[in-house]
Design an enzyme around this catalytic site. Sequence first.
Site, PDB file in Angstrom:
ATOM      1  N   ARG A   1     -10.256   3.063  11.755  1.00 27.82           N
ATOM      2  CA  ARG A   1     -10.138   4.323  11.032  1.00 27.82           C
ATOM      3  C   ARG A   1     -11.298   5.205  11.448  1.00 27.82           C
ATOM      4  NH1 ARG A   1      -5.958   4.758   9.373  1.00 27.82           N
ATOM      5  NH2 ARG A   1      -5.598   4.203   7.210  1.00 27.82           N
TER       6      ARG A   1
ATOM      7  N   ASP B   1      -3.657  -3.807   6.155  1.00 26.37           N
ATOM      8  CA  ASP B   1      -4.999  -3.220   6.223  1.00 26.37           C
ATOM      9  C   ASP B   1      -5.231  -2.693   7.640  1.00 26.37           C
ATOM     10  OD1 ASP B   1      -7.524  -2.813   4.754  1.00 26.37           O
ATOM     11  OD2 ASP B   1      -8.382  -4.048   6.338  1.00 26.37           O
TER      12      ASP B   1
ATOM     13  N   ARG C   1       0.816  -1.215   0.000  1.00 27.56           N
ATOM     14  CA  ARG C   1       0.000   0.000   0.000  1.00 27.56           C
ATOM     15  C   ARG C   1       0.855   1.273   0.000  1.00 27.56           C
ATOM     16  NH1 ARG C   1      -5.347  -1.177   2.407  1.00 27.56           N
ATOM     17  NH2 ARG C   1      -5.479   1.012   2.954  1.00 27.56           N
TER      18      ARG C   1
ATOM     19  N   TYR D   1       0.682   4.408  -2.422  1.00 23.74           N
ATOM     20  CA  TYR D   1      -0.369   5.401  -2.166  1.00 23.74           C
ATOM     21  C   TYR D   1      -0.095   6.163  -0.878  1.00 23.74           C
ATOM     22  CZ  TYR D   1      -5.073   7.367  -1.649  1.00 23.74           C
ATOM     23  OH  TYR D   1      -6.137   8.216  -1.508  1.00 23.74           O
TER      24      TYR D   1
END
Length: 307
Positions: free
Chosen positions: A272, A268, A137, A140
């Site tokens: 959040r 992951d 990831r 990004y």
Amino acid sequence: MVTGGAGFLGSHLCEKLLSQDNDVLCVDNYYSGNRDNIAHLLANPRFELMRHDVTFPLYVEVDEIYNLACPASPIHYQRDPVQTTKTSVHGAINMLGLAKRTNARILQASTSEVYGDPEIHPQQEWYWGNVNPIGIRSCYDEGKRCAETLFFDYYRQHGLEIKIVRIFNTYGPRMHPNDGRVVSNFIVQALRGEDITIYGDGTQTRSFCYVDDLIDGFVRMMASPGQFVGPVNMGNPGEFTMLELAESVLRLTQSKSKLNFMPLPKDDPKQRQPDISLATRELNWKPTIPLEDGLQKTIEYFKKIAI
């Protein structure tokens, strides 16, 4: 100017700006955006569409730049991770250079992914994050972090008028049906009668902001006093587990789909949730659309398109 203007968020932003009688230049290379998202705007004389990749310089005359260009879902940004990093970094350099030349105010659409898998909860803007710099990831996450660095260096070194917004999970009409994001995944699977895929045990949490609320925040941030540059969190602080989201989607679609549990993807984040007290205080902004209302509008959109 809106870069990434044919994307999910960009198309809604172009619509909003046009509704306020602005002249809008939409820039997109259609890597993850879609011309269909802005087709209904083409007849508006105040709207202009340009096919362009922000990793190359752009010479136009503008007074405000919303820099949204970058694939934002894992399926899209992991397809070509080098290009994803270049879009965030080279794109930021080119758009900042344009803003410097034209003396334009520029807003960067950053992301909650700069916090990584956070060790504090909810996340506040002062938190530096817990990001894996070499994971799948990272193209990004680290690309967006570097873009924030560039924005602040242009602000300090050149006195550029910058604004930085950190976007938390956003959903609504014009999401790509195959973008791999949890809201679109669940809705599309439910409407097709397929098993709903839940990664992990479903107890990981997210907060979901309806697109209209976020776009209102963008416009407020761009219009805010120059000394307030951010970064500022924008998202809905209401926190839901993946199981709760799946149950809501099943109820609203009246689907008979079953739940299918799969291993959690690498890196992951487990939680959040934004702390939006800064946005509320400085911009008088907070989300107003409840999750179920937004889900219903999004479901109606997906029913209308061929999935």
